[in-house]
Enzyme design. Sequence first.
Site, PDB file in Angstrom:
ATOM      1  N   ALA A 153       0.836  -1.206   0.000  1.00  0.00           N
ATOM      2  CA  ALA A 153       0.000   0.000   0.000  1.00  0.00           C
ATOM      3  C   ALA A 153       0.868   1.252   0.000  1.00  0.00           C
ATOM      4  CB  ALA A 153      -0.933  -0.009   1.220  1.00  0.00           C
ATOM      5  N   CYS A 202       3.050   6.373  11.259  1.00  0.00           N
ATOM      6  CA  CYS A 202       2.089   7.291  10.643  1.00  0.00           C
ATOM      7  C   CYS A 202       1.369   8.181  11.658  1.00  0.00           C
ATOM      8  CB  CYS A 202       1.055   6.512   9.833  1.00  0.00           C
ATOM      9  SG  CYS A 202       0.382   5.079  10.704  1.00  0.00           S
ATOM     10  N   GLN A 238      -7.840   5.599  13.709  1.00  0.00           N
ATOM     11  CA  GLN A 238      -6.919   5.258  12.627  1.00  0.00           C
ATOM     12  C   GLN A 238      -7.579   4.432  11.526  1.00  0.00           C
ATOM     13  OE1 GLN A 238      -3.408   4.862  15.858  1.00  0.00           O
ATOM     14  NE2 GLN A 238      -2.754   4.277  13.818  1.00  0.00           N
ATOM     15  N   SER A 288      -6.338   1.276   6.141  1.00  0.00           N
ATOM     16  CA  SER A 288      -5.228   1.149   5.190  1.00  0.00           C
ATOM     17  C   SER A 288      -3.886   1.033   5.902  1.00  0.00           C
ATOM     18  CB  SER A 288      -5.206   2.327   4.210  1.00  0.00           C
ATOM     19  OG  SER A 288      -5.165   3.551   4.910  1.00  0.00           O
ATOM     20  N   HIS A 343      -5.908   9.151   9.013  1.00  0.00           N
ATOM     21  CA  HIS A 343      -5.968   9.016  10.469  1.00  0.00           C
ATOM     22  C   HIS A 343      -6.477  10.334  11.054  1.00  0.00           C
ATOM     23  CE1 HIS A 343      -4.000   5.294  10.179  1.00  0.00           C
ATOM     24  NE2 HIS A 343      -2.826   5.562  10.688  1.00  0.00           N
TER      25      HIS A 343
END
Lengths: 348, 348
Positions: B17, B132, B159, B162, B252
């Site tokens: 991804a 992230c 979150q 993905s 997120h």
Amino acid sequence: MGNMKEYTIAVVGATGAVGQKMIQLLEKSEIPLKELKLLASARSAGKTATFKGKEYKIEETTNESFKNVDIALFSAGGSITKAFEKAARESGAVVIDNTSAFRMDENTPLVVPEVNAEALHNHNQLIANPNCSTTQMVVALKPIKEAFGLSRVIVSTYQAVSGAGVEALEELDTQTASVLKGEEVEASILPSAGDKKHYQMAFNVIPQIDLFSDEGYTFEEWKMINETKKIMGMPNLKVSATCVRVPVKYGHSESVYIEIDKDDVSVADLRAVLADAPGIIVQDDPSTQLYPLATESEDKKDTFVGRIRKDPDDKKGFHLWIVSDNLIKGAAWNSIQIAETMIDMNLI
Amino acid sequence: MGNMKEYTIAVVGATGAVGQKMIQLLEKSEIPLKELKLLASARSAGKTATFKGKEYKIEETTNESFKNVDIALFSAGGSITKAFEKAARESGAVVIDNTSAFRMDENTPLVVPEVNAEALHNHNQLIANPNCSTTQMVVALKPIKEAFGLSRVIVSTYQAVSGAGVEALEELDTQTASVLKGEEVEASILPSAGDKKHYQMAFNVIPQIDLFSDEGYTFEEWKMINETKKIMGMPNLKVSATCVRVPVKYGHSESVYIEIDKDDVSVADLRAVLADAPGIIVQDDPSTQLYPLATESEDKKDTFVGRIRKDPDDKKGFHLWIVSDNLIKGAAWNSIQIAETMIDMNLI
């Protein structure tokens, strides 16, 4: 129940999401029932609902609806409460109101039975039922306050769409189906039917519940802040809140950070106190991935607490993850529980 | 870019991804490209990817893959980084690693260019890209710290799926379709593919990301706590976190509570500082229901900040709602931005 009196109960808002849950819960309640009156708006009058296998006709709410009613459970919006509570009380009924109309009125008790049942003594035939997101939180905060003191609460919510009503649930389903098919998404209800702009709820989170009020907070956030202080009887408790809608159907989840007074409390101490408290089921075991989940809370009366952790940088700081069905303990069940408690206390 | 040198770039994990987003972002990057090498596992070798209209064959990652590579962007899991970073560095490449393998290594800079680009001077051909959820938060915390001081952070996350990979996204879609059809839901990936139990993600929130670690915290929560302190250069900053997965695909959202040092700062002051800061777009106007939304962050490089409010009970306490695309600024873009910054600083 402490006596053999039978009660006539009216449900105002019988066709709504909460009203329907009230009818289901009354079927299983220990309250000896003389008569059940199902009331709603003129638009819904004439519809029927089933109660204990019998069909009941839903009637329009009028000032005359409350004759011989002992307990009137209101959940049809603040304007309906304001329009009919006086007539209900003058007819002799005790009004248990699930709207925000009288929650912060200083002459009206705001009650979660596990937390402040004693406030029911001061009822003036009117008791307010708190906002759903507040109720489940104070159920968990009360025993902590009693055991360790409590000075501060910072909460971020993950609130289910059912809290916005039946039409919002339908919108979530419709939008979700559109996204899966790659079609355009239409939004006309969420985040708040009464507001100007509407946003996609499917596969999204929306940091707005109810309309915006002052200081950049929403009404929902102020409800959590002010109602928590009132129910806990702690006007100086520091409380702040961020209320967020998530694409969940039933069950509000809350990430709650607290500061207690004592600095030598362990997670095991906190867990033990919560496990002993009324209305709470502790689900907290990282080794088996046990923690509360919204989907598991559906149609249950309990408040589920887990993810209990100490702040690594603050001996008095703890995290809790609190989940409960917003339509049950957050609304319908708390109202009926207030009625049962008042009967037990010989107040009705 | 400050010079005319051309660079050979390798993407390790090109079929994932994040790898796919890296390829898309490299198409628009200002880095003068000599050659692009797309690397993945033996299982994915032979597949192809398109870059600037040309078809590229994906090759298996081996110790020999890095010959003449100037910049190696790793995003294929910590074990792959550990297996190949040495070969890449010995071949002369600068490794920019999006896994957690070296983030807390004291000899490896952990970098968000808007926050601590100066740490790049100490690179040893290896730079770690943060988690992230941490990246988007520190982008907003940095200018606040500079202007008003910062003593405490308490974050609850919302979150996107993905972040758990392509298969988790497929599971969310499959489960969602099952719920809409009233069919049984199957769970085999979320919350964490490597853990024993799996729970329904569709129409649910799951308070577990990554595996559980010590003190009742998950690894994801410890990442947010420890990485924030390292990137901000504030080992004594109080940070605590609750990380939660929501049924959102991309983006997120974070409910962040902060305490600053000054006690006379207004919401307008905070908003102005954030609006001036690099990488941030302030979306904050209650009167027009303007606030960051996950669905609106998709494929954007910016970090969006809104719902800026002062704690009604604490002059130094503020709330922020911080949203960013977890695959872009949270992963692929931050890695490429590190490469661009190092080129600008003449470090590559």
